[in-house]
Design an enzyme around this catalytic site. Structure first.
Site, PDB file in Angstrom:
ATOM      1  N   GLY A  11       0.791  -1.203  -0.120  1.00 42.79           N
ATOM      2  CA  GLY A  11       0.115   0.197   0.203  1.00 42.79           C
ATOM      3  C   GLY A  11       0.908   1.244   0.072  1.00 42.79           C
ATOM      4  O   GLY A  11       1.851   1.226   0.665  1.00 42.79           O
ATOM      5  N   ASP A 127      -1.205   2.082   8.009  1.00 47.33           N
ATOM      6  CA  ASP A 127      -1.877   1.446   9.009  1.00 47.33           C
ATOM      7  C   ASP A 127      -1.072   1.334  10.189  1.00 47.33           C
ATOM      8  O   ASP A 127      -1.901   1.011  11.601  1.00 47.33           O
ATOM      9  CB  ASP A 127      -2.076  -0.179   8.608  1.00 47.33           C
ATOM     10  CG  ASP A 127      -2.708  -0.321   7.174  1.00 47.33           C
ATOM     11  OD1 ASP A 127      -3.502   0.715   6.832  1.00 47.33           O
ATOM     12  OD2 ASP A 127      -2.564  -1.184   6.376  1.00 47.33           O
TER      13      ASP A 127
HETATM   14  P1  ADP Z   1       2.221  -3.942   2.876  1.00 44.89           P
HETATM   15  O1  ADP Z   1       3.389  -3.986   2.598  1.00 44.89           O
HETATM   16  O2  ADP Z   1       1.303  -2.609   2.402  1.00 44.89           O
HETATM   17  O3  ADP Z   1       1.740  -4.724   4.026  1.00 44.89           O
HETATM   18  P2  ADP Z   1       1.038  -6.114   1.253  1.00 44.89           P
HETATM   19  O4  ADP Z   1       0.546  -6.943   2.374  1.00 44.89           O
HETATM   20  O5  ADP Z   1       0.124  -6.360  -0.070  1.00 44.89           O
HETATM   21  O6  ADP Z   1       1.351  -4.715   1.536  1.00 44.89           O
HETATM   22  O7  ADP Z   1       2.587  -6.776   0.678  1.00 44.89           O
HETATM   23  C1  ADP Z   1       3.244  -6.330  -0.355  1.00 44.89           C
HETATM   24  C2  ADP Z   1       3.860  -7.300  -1.236  1.00 44.89           C
HETATM   25  O8  ADP Z   1       4.775  -7.901  -0.529  1.00 44.89           O
HETATM   26  C3  ADP Z   1       3.096  -8.580  -1.785  1.00 44.89           C
HETATM   27  O9  ADP Z   1       2.253  -7.964  -2.820  1.00 44.89           O
HETATM   28  C4  ADP Z   1       4.099  -9.496  -2.235  1.00 44.89           C
HETATM   29  O10 ADP Z   1       4.808  -9.310  -3.165  1.00 44.89           O
HETATM   30  C5  ADP Z   1       5.075  -9.350  -0.942  1.00 44.89           C
HETATM   31  N1  ADP Z   1       4.776 -10.219   0.162  1.00 44.89           N
HETATM   32  C6  ADP Z   1       3.865 -10.290   1.233  1.00 44.89           C
HETATM   33  N2  ADP Z   1       3.897 -11.317   2.035  1.00 44.89           N
HETATM   34  C7  ADP Z   1       4.880 -11.998   1.395  1.00 44.89           C
HETATM   35  C8  ADP Z   1       5.518 -13.349   1.764  1.00 44.89           C
HETATM   36  N3  ADP Z   1       5.096 -13.975   2.754  1.00 44.89           N
HETATM   37  N4  ADP Z   1       6.640 -13.603   1.306  1.00 44.89           N
HETATM   38  C9  ADP Z   1       7.203 -12.968   0.061  1.00 44.89           C
HETATM   39  N5  ADP Z   1       6.708 -12.021  -0.380  1.00 44.89           N
HETATM   40  C10 ADP Z   1       5.728 -11.462   0.486  1.00 44.89           C
END
Ligand code: ADP
Length: 322
Positions: A11, A127
């Protein structure tokens, strides 16, 4: 370390640009070449790299969003995807990576660290649900936007004797809702961390009406068991008359937009600079965050293993001051 790269992921948050600017300029100042990766892990996996100079990041500190673009990348959650990303980094001769983002993004950066590649995270999410930083980049701006909306809703609510359910962002974390509630003088705050029965909120609204208040503002976190829509449906079904007429507003993505506040620009500048300094100095596998009024690094493994807790004294304060 001769070459580092930077990306923004997940985000978007106001202040990410200030963090990018700080990484690029601190990196160059520290004698390394800096590459930008477009669209988060998607760009890492699909080889979307470009070299950045100090001038590339001119005039962006005051801009919201991220000039590098951000994305959610499912492929990066797979081992094959991450290995593809590492190959791209190696092909460009990159020795270290800065990942600016929230919980999911730092879970990704921890996976990179586990593969033995030097990576440093920068705590950035509206958040504020990231362990390893008391406050994250973007929260202050989002809070001020939500607060301005509450102030405006109060004016119209008072004129029409209304109660407003105001839903704010925050995923599973009630921080933004709680702070908006305290700063906006809300009658009640509904957050995921504390189960609140809808009839309790009904009582608060009725009591505010009976005490002669001209309005009632209920700030609801999007991740609460009863979000604004569910609360509104509950009241519609179970109450003939709450005293006030009820309206519901979801602030949604406006909270992400707009120019970053002074606080976010400064926090982002400090954390971004610290991340580049860490990488160049050989400290990696960590998140740069803000703890007890100072920059602090926390191992990424620790960051992803812990859930950040909300200060419950603040919830009590919100109740006390309603
Ligand atoms: P934020 O960083 O804002 O919490 P997200 O939860 O959408 O956003 O995560 C962003 C990106 O980080 C995901 O689209 C993915 O590419 C990567 N990501 C999230 N979880 C994992 C994971 N368990 N292993 C590897 N990459 C991850």
């Amino acid at each position: 370390m001769r070459r580092i790269a930077v990306l923004t992921s997940g985000g978007d948050a106001p202040g990410m640009n200030a963090a990018i600017r700080a990484v690029v300029r601190t990196g160059i100042e520290g004698g390394v070449e800096v590459f930008g990766v477009r669209n988060g892990y998607h760009g890492l996996v699909n080889d979307n790299f470009f070299q950045m100079g100090a001038r590339n990041v001119g005039g962006i500190i005051q801009r919201g969003g991220t000039i590098l673009g951000s994305a959610r990348c499912l492929e990066f959650k797979t081992e094959a995807g991450r290995k593809k990303g590492l190959r791209c980094l190696n092909q460009h001769g990159i020795d270290g990576l800065v990942v600016i983002g929230g919980n999911g993004s730092q879970t990704g950066s921890n996976e990179i660290a586990k593969l033995g590649f030097p990576v440093v995270g920068v705590a950035s999410t509206i958040d504020n649900d990231l362990y390893g930083s008391d406050v994250t980049i973007g929260v202050d701006t989002a809070l001020n936007i939500a607060l301005e909306a509450v102030d405006r809703l109060k004016t119209t609510a008072s004129s029409h004797q209304r109660a407003f359910l105001v839903e704010v962002m925050g995923r599973d974390c009630g921080y933004l809702a709680l702070m908006t509630g305290i700063a906006g003088g809300a009658e009640a705050v509904v957050i995921p961390e504390i189960e609140t029965k809808p009839e309790e909120i009904g009582e608060i609204i009725e009591s505010a009406y009976e005490r002669g208040k001209s309005h009632a503002i209920i700030v609801v976190a999007e991740g609460a068991k009863y979000d604004a829509a569910k609360l509104a449906a509950y009241f519609e079904e179970n109450y003939e008359d709450l005293g006030f007429k009820l309206r519901s507003t979801t602030l949604g993505h406006v909270q992400r937009g707009g120019d970053p506040s002074a606080y976010d620009r400064i926090l982002a500048s400090r954390l971004g600079a610290a991340a580049a300094t860490c990488l160049i100095g050989g400290e990696h596998g960590v998140l740069t965050g803000w703890i007890n009024g100072a920059i602090a690094t926390t191992p990424l493994a620790e960051v992803v293993a812990h859930k950040k807790t909300l200060d419950m004294e603040l919830f009590e304060l919100a109740r006390l001051l309603d």
